[in-house]
Scaffold this active site. Structure first.
Site, PDB file in Angstrom:
ATOM      1  N   GLY A  86       0.818  -1.207   0.000  1.00 19.87           N
ATOM      2  CA  GLY A  86       0.000   0.000   0.000  1.00 19.87           C
ATOM      3  C   GLY A  86       0.845   1.248   0.000  1.00 19.87           C
ATOM      4  N   ASP A 124      -2.533  24.556 -13.725  1.00 18.85           N
ATOM      5  CA  ASP A 124      -3.829  24.136 -14.266  1.00 18.85           C
ATOM      6  C   ASP A 124      -3.676  23.532 -15.656  1.00 18.85           C
ATOM      7  OD1 ASP A 124      -5.013  25.178 -11.981  1.00 18.85           O
ATOM      8  OD2 ASP A 124      -5.276  27.154 -12.881  1.00 18.85           O
ATOM      9  N   HIS A 130     -12.463  29.917 -11.566  1.00 20.69           N
ATOM     10  CA  HIS A 130     -12.559  28.504 -11.162  1.00 20.69           C
ATOM     11  C   HIS A 130     -13.895  28.242 -10.467  1.00 20.69           C
ATOM     12  CE1 HIS A 130      -8.560  27.308 -12.286  1.00 20.69           C
ATOM     13  NE2 HIS A 130      -7.967  28.138 -11.450  1.00 20.69           N
ATOM     14  N   THR A 146      -0.409   4.427   5.191  1.00 11.03           N
ATOM     15  CA  THR A 146      -1.743   3.823   5.269  1.00 11.03           C
ATOM     16  C   THR A 146      -1.896   2.859   6.450  1.00 11.03           C
ATOM     17  OG1 THR A 146      -0.990   2.183   3.639  1.00 11.03           O
ATOM     18  CG2 THR A 146      -2.269   4.059   2.822  1.00 11.03           C
ATOM     19  N   HIS A 161      -9.011  35.235 -11.404  1.00 16.83           N
ATOM     20  CA  HIS A 161      -8.599  33.861 -11.718  1.00 16.83           C
ATOM     21  C   HIS A 161      -9.324  32.869 -10.803  1.00 16.83           C
ATOM     22  CE1 HIS A 161      -5.499  30.865 -13.102  1.00 16.83           C
ATOM     23  NE2 HIS A 161      -5.904  30.292 -11.990  1.00 16.83           N
ATOM     24  N   GLU A 162      -9.298  33.118  -9.494  1.00 17.63           N
ATOM     25  CA  GLU A 162      -9.915  32.183  -8.555  1.00 17.63           C
ATOM     26  C   GLU A 162     -11.435  32.182  -8.687  1.00 17.63           C
ATOM     27  OE1 GLU A 162      -8.181  30.052  -7.062  1.00 17.63           O
ATOM     28  OE2 GLU A 162      -6.234  30.975  -7.480  1.00 17.63           O
ATOM     29  N   PRO A 181       2.478   4.905   1.160  1.00 17.33           N
ATOM     30  CA  PRO A 181       3.045   5.286   2.467  1.00 17.33           C
ATOM     31  C   PRO A 181       1.984   5.902   3.369  1.00 17.33           C
ATOM     32  CG  PRO A 181       4.435   6.087   0.654  1.00 17.33           C
ATOM     33  CD  PRO A 181       3.176   5.583   0.037  1.00 17.33           C
TER      34      PRO A 181
END
Length: 603
Positions: free
Chosen positions: A198, A497, A424, A202, A420-421, A200
């Site tokens: 698994g 992005d 989104h 976990t 810009h934000e 790292p």
């Protein structure tokens, strides 16, 4: 080196010094009684001496006829001839005395040799300690496993959450160790080895300790890297010693963490320098074949890179089972948070489900760190308990980085970041099936993030259609589209992005077979490992013409997604400008504010 051996060695050294120093005197006193030099001189003048042998300090020889006392040989100490001539005038009896040079010889060459040997022993011991050899070179091949007897691991299955399937697999092993007769009544046997696989963090090591804690048997814990040293043969010797110790305390559990450090595929190293690792692996394979599962020994291994392990290690009869310990889903994250939240003072109104929804993709270690960070955030603001807002701040701290309030942007850059934000966020609110926006901020964070938009998934998704992938691309392109609409030009702020968008478009074409022109064909195999990296360089098995078609298809998908995003924002330009101005003034918009904006987007 043991203490008894050291004493015996020093006794031997001192005995040799005594023998060498007293050798000459011992030989002389054993064979001939010393003769005064004055008497030797009289016998010489009388012509009674037959033979003479002269050394640096003595004169030895024999008489022509035996003396009245029966002596036929003599030895005397040499005296300076000038002094002997002076003494003989006074008719006195005189002889020479050999000065002892023992102390001078000891200080001259014996003492430096002893000092050198002492320095060498001291240096070797220090080297052994720094190299982790413990008791020195005699313990080089000893196993360095930490042994936890019975319940000393301090961990049980009650401390492990979010990995129910893995716990179920390992509970069967606990049953074999506790009651082997009952579990083998139908002829079944306990698996020899279980490999925990698994990503790292976990909980693979935690699960292994829980097995030992539940079974109440000795638990031998060691890392794969501790087997290999700079000395050839040490790794194999330590493997032998580890299994020998475990057999003496059976039933027991042997746990090897980071198994890939010693279990890499043989021949994967190239030439030279790696025979020691292969010898260690060979010895481990031999030991796995050599012990019987009925003896009560179980080998647990853990790795996050199973693709590099040797096939001989993974075959049935060695590691019989491979248990996947994956990142938890939302239900698993809730269970893990319940375990860690017991250790902090939590406010009554905090809903664990909301905290779990903020953390998609988090491992157990990440969630433990999140709870600790939230407690520290609440402590810094002198709160009596940890609130949901503290968890939100902690998530931002972990995902986006530390706030950089002293990073001052000029007014134009702040305006670009705000639009810009909001680009989104508005695209995410406009498209069906997108994750709801949780928070927007234009406060710089981390190394290069000038702003960020956080979305909170409502559920874990494992399958996605092409429409959903294209919606995801549109949300990522919302920032660049907003810059294009408001300012008529784009900035470098969308670099990350664009990288994600290009990856999604290329996966649509090459991995998922979702492009109509290229058909249902896979052009790139998905071979990532649990570290999130490619297991190897992908092999290109298509022509240059196909490569060109792939590039054209990827470019078209991205171009169509960008055009669609621009159209969405053009239709909502007024909302974009108003909300961006609000964000500029307040720097952060939280969930209540975003709900009002969403209501305006979908009246």
């Amino acid at each position: 080196m043991e203490k008894k051996t050291q004493f015996s060695l020093w006794y031997f050294i001192f005995a040799m010094f005594a023998v060498f120093t007293l050798h000459d005197l011992w030989v002389q006193t054993r064979t001939v009684e010393p003769l005064p030099y004055s008497e030797f001189q009289r016998y010489l003048e009388a012509g009674k001496v037959a033979e003479i042998a002269v050394t640096d300090n003595t004169i030895q020889g024999s008489f022509k006829e035996p003396l009245p006392d029966g002596r036929t040989k003599f030895v005397t100490t040499r005296v300076d001839p000038a002094l002997a001539k002076d003494f003989s005038q006074y008719d006195v009896k005189f002889t020479g005395v050999i000065e002892s040079t023992f102390l001078r010889d000891l200080l001259g060459w014996v003492l430096p040799a002893v000092i050198f040997v002492g320095i060498w022993i001291f240096a070797m011991r220090k080297f052994a300690e720094k190299s982790g050899l413990g008791g020195g070179f005699m313990s080089i091949g000893k196993s360095k496993a930490k042994v936890y007897v019975e319940a000393q691991t301090g961990v049980t299955f009650a401390d492990v959450a979010g990995v129910d399937e893995a716990k179920a697999e390992l509970q069967e092993v606990v049953g074999f160790l506790k009651d082997p007769a009952s579990h083998s009544r139908l002829g079944g046997r306990s698996p020899k080895g279980i490999l925990l696989i698994g990503p790292p963090g976990t909980g693979k090591t935690l699960l292994a300790k829980a097995v030992a804690g539940e079974a109440g048997v000795p638990f031998f814990s060691i890392s794969g890297s501790e087997f290999v040293e700079m000395f050839v043969g040490v790794g194999a010797a330590r493997v032998r010693d580890l299994f020998e110790q475990a057999r003496q305390k059976a039933p027991a559990i042997i746990f090897i963490d980071e198994l890939d450090a010693m279990g890499r595929a043989r021949g994967a190293f190239g030439m030279g320098g790696h025979d020691e690792k292969e010898q260690t692996l060979n010895q481990l394979l031999v030991e796995l074949d050599g012990f019987d599962s009925s003896s009560g020994l179980v080998l647990l291994g853990a790795t996050n890179r199973p693709e590099v392990l040797d096939p001989a290690l993974l075959r049935a009869g060695r590691f019989d089972r491979q248990v996947l310990v994956d990142r938890p889903d939302k239900k698993g994250r809730i269970q893990i948070l319940e375990v860690h939240l017991k250790k902090i003072h939590l406010a009554p109104g905090v809903e664990i489900e909301k905290v779990a929804a903020l953390t998609p993709g988090f491992s157990g270690a990440d969630l433990a760190n999140l709870v600790n960070e939230a407690a520290l955030v609440a402590t810094r603001r002198n709160a009596a308990a940890v609130e949901l807002t503290d968890f939100t701040v902690a998530v931002e701290r972990i995902v986006a980085g530390l706030e950089k309030k002293n990073r001052v942007l000029n007014p134009h850059e702040r305006e670009v970041v705000a639009h810009h934000e909001m680009g989104h966020a508005l695209v995410a609110m406009s498209l069906p099936g997108s994750d709801p926006v949780h928070k927007i901020s234009i406060i710089p964070r981390g190394v290069g993030a000038l702003g960020y938009t956080i979305q909170r998934p409502t559920e874990d998704r494992f399958l996605m259609t092409r429409d959903e992938l294209e919606n995801k691309m549109a949300v990522l392109l919302g920032g660049r589209a907003a810059e294009q609409i408001i300012f008529g030009k784009v900035s470098t702020g969308a670099a990350d992005d664009l990288q994600k968008v290009t990856g999604i478009a290329r996966s649509i074409v090459m991995r998922f077979g979702m492009d109509d022109t290229l058909g249902n064909v896979v052009y790139e195999e998905d071979r990532p490992n649990f570290l999130g990296q490619a297991a190897g360089s992908p092999e290109r098995n298509y022509s240059e013409q196909t490569a060109r078609e792939i590039d054209c298809a990827v470019r078209k998908i991205v171009s169509d997604a960008f055009g669609r995003t621009v159209s969405l924002l053009e239709a909502r330009r007024a909302i974009l400008e108003e909300t961006a101005a609000d964000l500029l003034a307040r720097e952060t918009l939280d969930e209540p504010d975003l709900k009002d904006i969403a209501a305006r987007v979908h009246p």
